[in-house]
Write an enzyme that holds these catalytic residues in place. Structure first.
Site, short mmCIF file in Angstrom:
data_model
loop_
_atom_site.label_atom_id
_atom_site.label_comp_id
_atom_site.label_asym_id
_atom_site.label_seq_id
_atom_site.Cartn_x
_atom_site.Cartn_y
_atom_site.Cartn_z
N GLN A 131 0.85 -1.19 0.00
CA GLN A 131 0.00 0.00 0.00
C GLN A 131 0.89 1.24 0.00
O GLN A 131 1.64 1.49 0.95
CB GLN A 131 -0.92 0.03 1.22
CG GLN A 131 -1.95 1.17 1.12
CD GLN A 131 -2.75 1.37 2.39
OE1 GLN A 131 -2.22 1.82 3.39
NE2 GLN A 131 -4.04 1.06 2.32
N TYR A 169 -5.36 11.62 3.37
CA TYR A 169 -3.96 11.73 3.00
C TYR A 169 -3.82 12.46 1.65
O TYR A 169 -4.78 13.03 1.15
CB TYR A 169 -3.30 10.35 3.01
CG TYR A 169 -3.39 9.69 4.37
CD1 TYR A 169 -2.79 10.29 5.48
CD2 TYR A 169 -4.10 8.52 4.56
CE1 TYR A 169 -2.89 9.72 6.74
CE2 TYR A 169 -4.20 7.94 5.83
CZ TYR A 169 -3.60 8.55 6.91
OH TYR A 169 -3.71 7.98 8.16
N GLY A 175 -9.78 -6.86 8.89
CA GLY A 175 -8.61 -6.31 9.55
C GLY A 175 -8.46 -6.83 10.97
O GLY A 175 -7.56 -7.61 11.27
#
Length: 405
Positions: free
Chosen positions: A115, A201, A347
């Site tokens: 990633q 981001y 996750g």
């Protein structure tokens, strides 16, 4: 039907069997639909270079039956890095270290993507790698993110929030950084890359009109705000080829002081997704809205709650539609079986269950005793021993399987 799936169904868990069927992802045939989402763990001690301990962590989860692993968010350049001990991929040393991880994952029969991550304005000028880079914190515009209770700079005096950024002069420089990071990821043996286009981001900052105040070709209109992210996707796809680039999207916003009104959100992401869908991607992964990830400022939450599956799935015609965020194994299977999504990234379940698929296959209860105090590495900047770092990371046990398995 495979013997693996037959044995699974014999346990009376037919409703979950869809998770054990293969899926084609670009040129790769993934052995099952147990996907592992990127999990920030900050074990790159003492610097930002992956370690032998990380090799063991990823090997465990591949050995435990993962089909596809997305490695933790990895910084594409020294400038744009966050807190201590988050991994990078800008140097030969990084490449060599990640190669040991990808080799370990492949030896256990799984695939792994990197990633790619740049924080943009969500950094601090006094963070170690920012200092070492000799550069300021950069963003599309000089609009700082407000401090919040989830401050990531606890290692700095006063526990400050992000620094006010300097406007990027030429975004093409950062597109090139993503391209070079993709080259390094390929050298390191990754099977593909996931471009982090959400989370507040850098790419998300270009998309969002509350953070992008530019009046040049990179700001203003939806087309201009989407340009940076689309050019990044084109650049990394040129390196990895078709069907090997995924993206993570968080249209509902909220996290890291980002989010637009609903009308602007729908217009922006409809355009971006429609254009990205034509770029031969492997998948798009959408984070569902979750109020625990929606930060409040001045008494108002920042996010834009809406159903990302219902809203955006009709736009994704040429690639896989994946989701993430607070799924149980059962809900993931139901969403896939009903055709709502093509796959789900889990996750939390992977943190304490390195053998998650095996436990589900044999009806063994999941370990839910997650050591939250050990979830991340030393956020205060200290350097812990390897024995300390293993706790809550690689010391979760594998279940005892029935005899003959």
């Amino acid at each position: 039907m495979s013997s693996f799936e037959t044995k699974y169904q014999s346990q009376g868990l037919e409703e979950l069997s869809v998770l054990f069927t293969p899926i084609q992802l670009g040129p790769l045939t993934i052995r099952n639909k147990f996907f592992m989402a990127p999990l920030t763990r900050d074990r790159n001690v003492p610097t930002n270079v992956p370690t032998d301990l990380m090799v063991e962590h990823y090997r465990q989860r591949a050995k435990g039956g993962a089909g596809l692993i997305i490695a933790e968010a990895t910084v594409i350049s020294q400038q744009g890095a966050p807190w201590p001990h988050a991994p990078g991929i800008w140097s030969d040393e990084h490449v060599r270290a990640w190669k040991e991880i990808t080799d370990a994952v492949h030896e256990e029969g799984a695939y792994i993507y990197s990633q790619l991550w740049h924080l943009g304005r969500i950094s601090h000028i006094d963070a170690p790698e920012q200092v070492a880079s000799g550069e300021p914190v950069y963003a599309p515009s000089a609009v700082g993110a407000r401090p919040n209770g989830l401050s990531k700079f606890r290692f700095l005096p006063g526990k400050p929030g992000p620094s006010t950024p300097v406007e990027i002069k030429d975004p093409r420089r950062f597109i090139e950084q993503f391209r070079l990071a993709a080259i390094n990821a390929k050298r390191a043996g990754f099977d593909g890359v996931e471009v982090h286009t959400g989370g507040g981001y850098l790419i998300h900052q270009f998309l969002d009109n509350t953070t992008n105040k530019r009046n040049d070709e990179w700001g203003g209109s939806v087309e201009n705000r989407a340009r940076f992210g689309l050019e990044v996707l084109k650049a990394v796809t040129e390196i990895f080829g078709p069907g090997r680039v995924g993206i993570k999207l968080t249209p509902a916003g909220g996290y890291n002081d980002i989010g637009m009104p609903l009308e602007d959100t729908l217009e922006t992401f409809t355009y971006f997704i429609t254009k990205a869908d034509k770029l031969d991607l492997a998948y798009m992964m959408f984070l569902r809205y979750n109020e625990t990830m929606d930060e409040a400022y001045d008494g108002k939450t920042r996010g834009t709650p809406h159903d990302v599956i219902q809203t955006y799935k009709p736009l994704v015609l040429n690639t896989k539609f994946f989701t993430n965020q607070s799924y149980t194994v059962q809900e993931a299977a139901q969403h896939i079986s009903s055709g709502k999504v093509d796959g789900v990234f889990l996750g939390t379940a992977w943190i304490a269950n390195p053998d998650l698929p095996k436990r589900i296959q044999f009806g063994i209860p999941l370990n839910t005793n997650i050591d939250m105090g050990r979830l991340y590495g030393p956020k205060d900047g200290s350097v812990l021993s390897e024995d300390e770092l293993t706790k809550g990371y690689t010391d979760y046990p594998f279940a005892e399987l029935p005899l003959g398995n």
